[in-house]
Motif scaffolding. Structure first.
Motif, PDB file in Angstrom:
ATOM      1  N   GLU A  88      -6.499 -13.136   8.113  1.00  0.00           N
ATOM      2  CA  GLU A  88      -6.780 -13.979   8.949  1.00  0.00           C
ATOM      3  C   GLU A  88      -6.596 -12.975  10.327  1.00  0.00           C
ATOM      4  O   GLU A  88      -6.269 -11.868   9.795  1.00  0.00           O
ATOM      5  N   TRP A  89      -8.093 -13.002  10.729  1.00  0.00           N
ATOM      6  CA  TRP A  89      -8.315 -12.089  12.143  1.00  0.00           C
ATOM      7  C   TRP A  89      -8.695 -12.418  13.138  1.00  0.00           C
ATOM      8  O   TRP A  89      -9.630 -13.489  13.706  1.00  0.00           O
ATOM      9  N   ARG A  93      -2.354 -11.868   7.199  1.00  0.00           N
ATOM     10  CA  ARG A  93      -2.409 -10.622   8.616  1.00  0.00           C
ATOM     11  C   ARG A  93      -3.545  -9.793   8.238  1.00  0.00           C
ATOM     12  O   ARG A  93      -2.841  -8.617   8.229  1.00  0.00           O
TER      13      ARG A  93
END
Lengths: 202, 202
Positions: B46-47, B118
């Motif tokens: 995820e960004w 992440r």
């Protein structure tokens, strides 16, 4: 691994092109023989305030207590495998509920998945791999006679969680001490680091 | 499997004593060659509001998009494996967070574990097994070009959960239709039954 399971020729060990790990490769037909961790599936069978444990009739750790669990088989799901192992080892019928602990054991290339489950009736008894099967209150659990670290840690967490009534998934690793096979370290992700503790039963 | 990997003699298939399934057994040395499901570990990197996908440079499903994932290796934990695959396939560094989907795929003897993660920086790019790696907003996800049912289902559930901000573990099975390999059924435990849906990309 010495011979190719496909053609019977000798295998060597080298890093295949495009790979970054040594593999067993057949010198004749070129088959690459990958080896990967195995999944162990099992249950924490619950009956009112008690849980079911099995006393092992096989090595390793003959005579010690464990949860019903074993290697996941081809063609089945994790739920199916947990229920099957419980039926085979304890002749116990369960409704498999939530996944409770998921531990990597990298020193023996296993991933353990233990599910909470509801025992459907009291018609259980020892399967071929068990000497004895019985229900235990928390106070009766034979902590010094539990067969495997992963089972002991799961039971410790389970009884701690039972005080809160919440059973979140506990995901972590159990790693054997490099200098002493009788000690291991448990790390629950999000749970902070833990020190070295002795292997149960040793 | 035709030959014993230990001694090179021919193997036969029969049910060993005390077992209930046919196994490959060596006619000479007696070694039983068990075969078990494999674990596939990977990440949903995820960004901000985007997630990272890789376009496959290898078969099967060359040219289609997938999450970075691959077979868990010996000697590693599930977290380590998910991070390693993400580094290898997308040159992406991640902090592995919670396990998000755990699907059994009994028709191909795989257990998929996909972790939310992440992305630590934007220095990613295609590894040897990827043609292209990029971030996608939900609206940009190429739903008709997703490589595997397990990835498509994970992404569908992920974007649905993102609306609530909660990402509970989703545990289930993906089973291929017996009469049509282009359709499969997904069953999320606790989520009720689902009908047959087509395999993505077919």
């Amino acid at each position: 691994m010495n011979y190719c399971s496909q053609c019977g020729a000798e295998v060597g060990v080298r890093v295949p092109e495009g790979d970054n790990r040594p593999r067993h490769i057949c010198g004749a037909c070129g088959t690459i023989h990958y080896q990967n961790p195995k999944v162990v599936v099992g249950c924490i069978p619950e009956w009112e305030d008690q849980i079911l444990l099995c006393r092992r009739a096989i090595e390793p750790r003959y005579g010690l207590w464990t949860l019903p669990a074993g290697f996941m088989e081809r063609g089945e799901t994790t739920h199916d495998g947990a229920a099957r192992e419980t039926l085979e080892e304890a002749h116990a019928r369960v409704e498999v509920l939530d996944l409770y602990t998921l531990f990597s054991l990298p020193h023996i290339d296993q991933v353990y998945m233990l599910f909470r489950s509801r025992l459907l009736d009291l018609g259980f008894g020892p399967g071929a791999e068990s000497l004895e099967v019985r229900l235990f209150d928390e106070a009766e659990v034979p902590w010094r006679e539990i067969a495997f670290p992963v089972v002991k840690e799961t039971l410790k967490i389970y009884f701690a969680d039972r005080r809160t009534g919440r059973f979140p998934l506990r995901l972590g690793d159990i790693v054997r001490a490099p200098d002493d096979p009788r000690r291991y370290r448990i790390r629950v992700h999000g749970g902070g680091p833990a020190g070295w503790v002795p292997v149960p039963g040793s």
